[in-house]
Design an enzyme around this catalytic site. Structure first.
Site, mmCIF file in Angstrom:
data_model
loop_
_atom_site.group_PDB
_atom_site.id
_atom_site.type_symbol
_atom_site.label_atom_id
_atom_site.label_comp_id
_atom_site.label_asym_id
_atom_site.label_seq_id
_atom_site.Cartn_x
_atom_site.Cartn_y
_atom_site.Cartn_z
ATOM 1 N NE ARG A 37 47.545 58.344 39.810
ATOM 2 C CZ ARG A 37 47.214 58.165 40.988
ATOM 3 N NH1 ARG A 37 47.225 59.165 41.851
ATOM 4 N NH2 ARG A 37 46.732 57.090 41.171
ATOM 5 C CG ASP A 58 41.376 57.047 30.449
ATOM 6 O OD1 ASP A 58 40.594 56.182 30.935
ATOM 7 O OD2 ASP A 58 41.150 58.199 30.722
ATOM 8 C CB VAL A 59 40.864 51.127 31.235
ATOM 9 C CG1 VAL A 59 42.121 50.506 31.767
ATOM 10 C CG2 VAL A 59 40.144 51.731 32.448
ATOM 11 C CG ASN A 81 43.081 47.169 40.587
ATOM 12 O OD1 ASN A 81 42.550 46.824 41.537
ATOM 13 N ND2 ASN A 81 43.793 47.991 40.506
ATOM 14 C CB SER A 134 33.264 45.931 45.088
ATOM 15 O OG SER A 134 32.864 46.527 46.427
ATOM 16 C CE1 TYR A 147 33.279 51.516 42.772
ATOM 17 C CE2 TYR A 147 32.157 50.496 44.765
ATOM 18 C CZ TYR A 147 33.162 50.681 43.842
ATOM 19 O OH TYR A 147 34.425 49.802 44.108
ATOM 20 N N GLY A 178 35.717 43.908 50.735
ATOM 21 C CA GLY A 178 34.997 45.253 51.331
ATOM 22 C C GLY A 178 35.951 46.318 51.376
ATOM 23 C CG LEU A 179 34.913 49.234 54.542
ATOM 24 C CD1 LEU A 179 34.789 49.647 55.815
ATOM 25 C CD2 LEU A 179 34.803 50.569 53.744
ATOM 26 C CB VAL A 180 40.648 47.808 50.492
ATOM 27 C CG1 VAL A 180 42.340 47.501 50.556
ATOM 28 C CG2 VAL A 180 39.957 46.587 50.096
HETATM 29 P P1 NDP Z 1 43.025 53.423 44.119
HETATM 30 O O1 NDP Z 1 42.554 54.645 43.968
HETATM 31 O O2 NDP Z 1 44.084 53.384 45.224
HETATM 32 O O3 NDP Z 1 43.494 52.816 42.881
HETATM 33 C C1 NDP Z 1 42.903 52.745 41.714
HETATM 34 C C2 NDP Z 1 43.683 52.607 40.683
HETATM 35 O O4 NDP Z 1 42.803 52.746 39.375
HETATM 36 C C3 NDP Z 1 44.753 53.647 40.231
HETATM 37 O O5 NDP Z 1 45.818 52.953 39.906
HETATM 38 C C4 NDP Z 1 44.091 54.375 39.238
HETATM 39 O O6 NDP Z 1 45.290 55.066 38.627
HETATM 40 C C5 NDP Z 1 43.600 53.445 38.321
HETATM 41 N N1 NDP Z 1 42.613 54.083 37.427
HETATM 42 C C6 NDP Z 1 41.452 54.906 37.682
HETATM 43 N N2 NDP Z 1 40.956 55.229 36.555
HETATM 44 C C7 NDP Z 1 41.684 54.587 35.507
HETATM 45 C C8 NDP Z 1 41.550 54.759 34.076
HETATM 46 N N3 NDP Z 1 40.435 55.373 33.733
HETATM 47 N N4 NDP Z 1 42.405 54.230 33.427
HETATM 48 C C9 NDP Z 1 43.475 53.465 33.990
HETATM 49 N N5 NDP Z 1 43.557 53.356 35.369
HETATM 50 C C10 NDP Z 1 42.652 53.931 35.973
HETATM 51 O O7 NDP Z 1 41.909 52.449 44.802
HETATM 52 P P2 NDP Z 1 41.817 50.887 45.060
HETATM 53 O O8 NDP Z 1 43.243 50.111 44.813
HETATM 54 O O9 NDP Z 1 41.178 50.813 45.954
HETATM 55 O O10 NDP Z 1 40.943 50.498 43.900
HETATM 56 C C11 NDP Z 1 41.244 49.459 42.826
HETATM 57 C C12 NDP Z 1 39.939 48.535 42.367
HETATM 58 O O11 NDP Z 1 39.438 48.017 43.806
HETATM 59 C C13 NDP Z 1 38.785 49.418 41.982
HETATM 60 O O12 NDP Z 1 38.196 48.748 41.074
HETATM 61 C C14 NDP Z 1 38.000 49.527 43.108
HETATM 62 O O13 NDP Z 1 36.678 49.738 42.781
HETATM 63 C C15 NDP Z 1 38.140 48.123 43.796
HETATM 64 N N6 NDP Z 1 37.959 48.127 45.274
HETATM 65 C C16 NDP Z 1 38.227 49.035 46.241
HETATM 66 C C17 NDP Z 1 37.667 48.501 47.509
HETATM 67 C C18 NDP Z 1 38.360 49.478 48.482
HETATM 68 O O14 NDP Z 1 37.639 49.764 49.774
HETATM 69 N N7 NDP Z 1 39.401 50.216 48.279
HETATM 70 C C19 NDP Z 1 36.827 47.775 47.964
HETATM 71 C C20 NDP Z 1 36.452 46.826 46.771
HETATM 72 C C21 NDP Z 1 36.873 47.072 45.455
HETATM 73 P P3 NDP Z 1 45.613 56.277 37.743
HETATM 74 O O15 NDP Z 1 44.625 57.244 38.364
HETATM 75 O O16 NDP Z 1 47.008 56.484 37.538
HETATM 76 O O17 NDP Z 1 44.993 56.064 36.204
HETATM 77 C C1 8X3 Z 2 34.951 49.646 47.583
HETATM 78 C C2 8X3 Z 2 34.370 49.255 48.900
HETATM 79 O O1 8X3 Z 2 32.204 49.396 50.537
HETATM 80 O O2 8X3 Z 2 33.188 51.513 49.756
HETATM 81 O O3 8X3 Z 2 34.306 48.712 46.647
HETATM 82 O O4 8X3 Z 2 31.988 49.943 48.321
HETATM 83 S S1 8X3 Z 2 32.956 49.864 49.438
#
Ligand code: NDP
Ligand code: 8X3
Length: 249
Positions: A37, A58-59, A81, A134, A147, A178-180
């Site tokens: 985005r 897109d990764v 990330n 995670s 996941y 963990g949970l964020v």
């Molecule tokens: P968000 O949904 O807030 O952010 C996810 C980010 O990933 C966005 O910027 C999104 O951007 C990007 N993204 C998703 N798919 C793609 C793609 N195909 N190509 C490029 N960018 C992509 O979630 P979080 O910040 O929580 O997540 C970030 C990371 O942290 C993830 O890997 C998640 O698994 C991990 N995590 C999260 C936890 C939580 O509890 N929130 C806990 C542990 C780990 P866009 O849509 O613009 O592409």
């Molecule tokens: C994201 C945190 O606990 O939902 O990785 O798996 S959890």
């Protein structure tokens, strides 16, 4: 360590990635921010007081990732990330399209970005890959098999890459939260914000800034120090499945 370094962050348009962008900017780094985005990336960049390059990538698209990162030799730190959970339920009732989305983003996306960036780090004899894993990669929880499997894969990619890069000067780390509270659960529940809010009800989750602090700390250690992994939990969380919730008034 980080002043004048170039840090690339995937998934920088939201949540943990956006918080990492702010934290690395504060530490004096130049930034290369990537996500799908563009409008959200532009919004994130607007708040940063540093040089920022935005890449709408897109990764999952290996050719696009190669085109964005492959030709450049300036990235000192790559924060892998970008990731998501898509769907929540028993595996036997799961939607294979959700599986593809998670596997292609969380596993292949990490591989694509890493493969595009690491060769130039090896040539320069320095660099750092920081993966956002995670607790789900360390423990399986019900309704999250795929996941959890993707995050377990990130853990194995992290340890395997560290072995493969041994002796090159390139470091590999993982930060496993963990949970964020981010948009993560809204994405997981396909846009159902009310259901997403219930995930964090009655407890104090980590914030994206908490995780960004850890990522910047990991990346900011002296070159001879390689932080292997950091597991970051909210005080209200003891494991992937054990959380303390206070009754809601
Ligand atoms: P968000 O949904 O807030 O952010 C996810 C980010 O990933 C966005 O910027 C999104 O951007 C990007 N993204 C998703 N798919 C793609 C793609 N195909 N190509 C490029 N960018 C992509 O979630 P979080 O910040 O929580 O997540 C970030 C990371 O942290 C993830 O890997 C998640 O698994 C991990 N995590 C999260 C936890 C939580 O509890 N929130 C806990 C542990 C780990 P866009 O849509 O613009 O592409
Ligand atoms: C994201 C945190 O606990 O939902 O990785 O798996 S959890």
């Amino acid at each position: 360590m980080l002043v004048d370094s170039t840090v690339a962050i995937t998934g920088a348009s939201s949540g943990i990635g956006a918080a990492c962008a702010a934290a690395f900017a504060k530490a004096g780094a130049r930034l290369v921010l990537c996500a799908r985005r563009k409008d959200r990336l532009t919004q994130v960049a607007g708040n940063l007081d540093t040089d920022v390059e935005l890449l709408q990538v897109d990764v999952r698209d290996r050719a696009a990732v190669d085109a964005a990162f492959g030709g450049r030799g300036d990235i000192d730190v790559l924060v892998n990330n970008a990731g998501l959970a898509s769907g929540f339920g028993p595996l036997q009732e799961g939607d294979p399209e959700d599986w593809d989305r998670m596997i292609d983003t969380n596993i292949k996306g990490v591989l694509n970005a890493t493969h595009a960036v690491v060769p130039s780090m090896v040539r320069r004899g320095r660099g750092h890959i920081v993966n956002v894993g995670s607790v789900a990669g360390r423990e399986t929880y019900p309704n999250g098999a795929v996941y959890c499997a993707t995050k377990a894969a990130v853990d194995r990619i992290t340890t395997g890459l560290r072995m493969d890069l041994l002796g090159t000067g390139v470091r590999v780390s993982t930060v496993d939260p963990g949970l964020v509270e981010t948009e993560f659960s809204i994405v997981r529940f396909h846009g159902d914000a009310d259901r997403a809010a219930q995930v964090y009800e009655g407890l104090t989750p980590l914030t994206p800034d908490d995780v960004a602090d850890a990522v910047v700390w990991v990346a900011g250690r002296p070159a001879h120090v390689q932080v292997a992994d950091v597991v970051l939990l909210a005080t209200d969380q003891a494991s992937a499945t054990r959380v303390a919730r206070r009754p809601q008034g």
